[in-house]
Design an enzyme around this catalytic site. Structure first.
Site, PDB file in Angstrom:
ATOM      1  N   PHE A 127       8.607  13.747   8.788  1.00  0.00           N
ATOM      2  CA  PHE A 127       7.304  13.171   7.809  1.00  0.00           C
ATOM      3  C   PHE A 127       6.226  12.698   8.563  1.00  0.00           C
ATOM      4  CE2 PHE A 127       7.230  10.018   4.432  1.00  0.00           C
ATOM      5  CZ  PHE A 127       7.371  11.155   2.934  1.00  0.00           C
TER       6      PHE A 127
ATOM      7  N   ASP B 283      -4.018  25.412  20.251  1.00  0.00           N
ATOM      8  CA  ASP B 283      -4.134  24.639  18.599  1.00  0.00           C
ATOM      9  C   ASP B 283      -4.781  26.214  18.159  1.00  0.00           C
ATOM     10  OD1 ASP B 283      -3.039  23.484  16.076  1.00  0.00           O
ATOM     11  OD2 ASP B 283      -5.311  24.021  15.847  1.00  0.00           O
TER      12      ASP B 283
ATOM     13  N   VAL C 284      -2.953  28.439   9.223  1.00  0.00           N
ATOM     14  CA  VAL C 284      -4.199  27.701   9.248  1.00  0.00           C
ATOM     15  C   VAL C 284      -5.419  27.511   8.442  1.00  0.00           C
ATOM     16  CG1 VAL C 284      -6.162  30.175  10.238  1.00  0.00           C
ATOM     17  CG2 VAL C 284      -3.688  30.611  10.666  1.00  0.00           C
TER      18      VAL C 284
ATOM     19  N   GLU D  28       0.896  29.090   4.375  1.00  0.00           N
ATOM     20  CA  GLU D  28      -0.038  29.182   4.345  1.00  0.00           C
ATOM     21  C   GLU D  28      -0.662  27.906   4.972  1.00  0.00           C
ATOM     22  OE1 GLU D  28      -2.235  31.230   1.541  1.00  0.00           O
ATOM     23  OE2 GLU D  28      -3.404  29.712   3.332  1.00  0.00           O
TER      24      GLU D  28
ATOM     25  N   GLY E 218      -5.885  11.456  10.674  1.00  0.00           N
ATOM     26  CA  GLY E 218      -4.106  12.632  10.634  1.00  0.00           C
ATOM     27  C   GLY E 218      -4.915  14.336  11.302  1.00  0.00           C
TER      28      GLY E 218
ATOM     29  N   LYS F 256      -3.313  30.012  16.046  1.00  0.00           N
ATOM     30  CA  LYS F 256      -3.606  29.666  15.138  1.00  0.00           C
ATOM     31  C   LYS F 256      -3.764  31.476  15.433  1.00  0.00           C
ATOM     32  CE  LYS F 256      -4.664  26.112  12.965  1.00  0.00           C
ATOM     33  NZ  LYS F 256      -5.708  24.558  13.406  1.00  0.00           N
TER      34      LYS F 256
ATOM     35  N   GLY G  61      -6.407  17.838   7.927  1.00  0.00           N
ATOM     36  CA  GLY G  61      -6.301  16.843   6.949  1.00  0.00           C
ATOM     37  C   GLY G  61      -4.289  16.346   6.689  1.00  0.00           C
TER      38      GLY G  61
HETATM   39  N1  HSE Z   1      -4.693  20.063  14.799  1.00  0.00           N
HETATM   40  C1  HSE Z   1      -4.965  20.839  13.466  1.00  0.00           C
HETATM   41  C2  HSE Z   1      -6.582  21.346  13.658  1.00  0.00           C
HETATM   42  C3  HSE Z   1      -4.759  20.581  12.170  1.00  0.00           C
HETATM   43  O1  HSE Z   1      -7.033  20.467  13.928  1.00  0.00           O
HETATM   44  O2  HSE Z   1      -7.128  21.884  13.184  1.00  0.00           O
HETATM   45  C4  HSE Z   1      -4.647  21.766  10.900  1.00  0.00           C
HETATM   46  O3  HSE Z   1      -4.074  22.829  11.997  1.00  0.00           O
END
Ligand code: HSE
Length: 347
Positions: free
Chosen positions: A11, A223, A155, A152, A209, A227, A324
């Protein structure tokens, strides 16, 4: 009206973004689309756990986190269940797996997803770890148990890159996917282009966030590489791992590099790419200095963009939020609506 009982594992930003959408838009979605979203359980390692078979109030969940940072003060018939017990005993229709991303092991999310599929629960996840590491195995398990997996949000957050590739471009033969798929680094590079320091820009990305729990994953390109693996394996039927991605992050770029590029009419972007070539799939994540006329150079802030190069349509480009709370929370809604369409089609 189809009602879905949802159990949320995790959460943090995404779970809270989803709860906010359920709180603010849930009734409208139910009235207009015939899909009722009822959160029956939340289990978070740090904030605590709650289960109420009659449903938990999303507003109360959000308020508790805002006021005290945890859920233990909220009234509910059951408290303190860990993820395993939540999956086992909450009688949820859908497991919403939002635990932290681990691109090395995929755990604990892989175990949560396997357990829930075996219980007959549909899966929605925004967690890149399990999908980058073992999507084919999880998808096969889901087929065996007659449930769906929605990915979904893995990515481009709620921007429908996966669904566009999986459903609408599938017959066009995608040969290359290229773009900006990490919101945090794109935000940092844009802020540095506006004169911010790297550390101030990263702190803002965390505050808003966008960043992962450990932002190393963002700034070192892991990251984005995760993806790329998802896009390659899910949309191009490849079978690559994160080790096959030629990866470099943005940490070697200095403010001076960004200033120099600006003076030359250029901008640095972290470009992710995967391409079918005669020698196999080539995948990379690399900082790239683009001329300002390049379409990706003007994609700034947490916005992402991908261009699908296809045999039958040529290039198709999608631009939208890449990170976000609400943008990623929306991915959960869109996955649930897709599950509902399939459930209705099969019944
Ligand atoms: N940390 C990732 C980004 C979050 O900044 O794109 C979304 O996957």
């Amino acid at each position: 009206m189809n009602t879905y009982r949802l159990a949320l594992i995790g959460f943090g930003n995404v779970g809270q973004g989803f709860a906010q959408i359920v709180h603010e838009q849930g009734d409208t979605i139910a009235q207009q689309l015939g899909v009722q979203m009822t959160i029956v359980a939340v289990s978070d390692l740090l904030k605590g756990s709650l289960y109420n078979p009659d449903g938990l109030s999303p507003a109360a969940l959000l308020n508790a986190v805002k006021e005290s940072g945890d859920l233990s003060g909220l009234a509910a018939p059951h408290h303190g269940w860990d993820a395993q017990r939540t999956i086992e005993e909450s009688h949820a229709d859908v497991l919403v797996e939002l635990s932290y991303t681990d691109l090395q092991t995929g755990e604990p999310a892989i175990s949560h997803i396997r357990q829930a599929i075996e219980k007959g629960q549909h899966i929605i996840t925004t967690n890149k770890g399990p999908i980058a590491l073992c999507y084919p195995e999880l998808a096969a398990l889901a087929r065996k148990h007659n449930v769906e997996i929605g990915i979904e949000g893995t990515v481009m957050s709620g921007t429908p890159a996966v669904r566009l590739g999986q459903e609408l471009l599938t017959a066009a033969n995608v040969t290359r996917i290229q773009g900006i798929v990490n919101g945090t680094t794109n935000y940092i590079l844009s802020q540095m282009d506006n004169g911010d320091t790297y550390s101030a820009a990263l702190a803002e990305a965390q505050d808003r966030g966008y960043a992962e729990a450990d932002p190393t994953g963002d700034v070192e390109g892991f990251d984005a590489a995760g993806k790329v693996v998802i896009l390659a394996n899910v949309l191009m039927h490849a079978s690559i791992t994160i080790h096959d991605v030629d990866r470099q992050g943005i940490t070697r770029l200095t403010s001076q590099d960004i200033k120099t590029a600006r003076n030359e009419g250029k901008r640095w972007k972290l470009i992710a790419s995967v391409e079918k070539t005669t020698s196999g799939i080539q995948a990379s994540v690399q900082p790239t200095c683009l001329p300002v006329e390049h379409p990706l150079s003007s994609v700034s802030g947490p916005t992402n963009a991908v261009t699908f190069t296809t045999d039958l349509l040529g290039d198709v480009t999608l631009i939208g939020p890449g990170a976000g709370r609400l943008a990623t929370g929306y991915a959960i809604v869109s996955d649930l609506l897709a599950i509902d369409r399939n459930v209705k089609a099969h019944s």
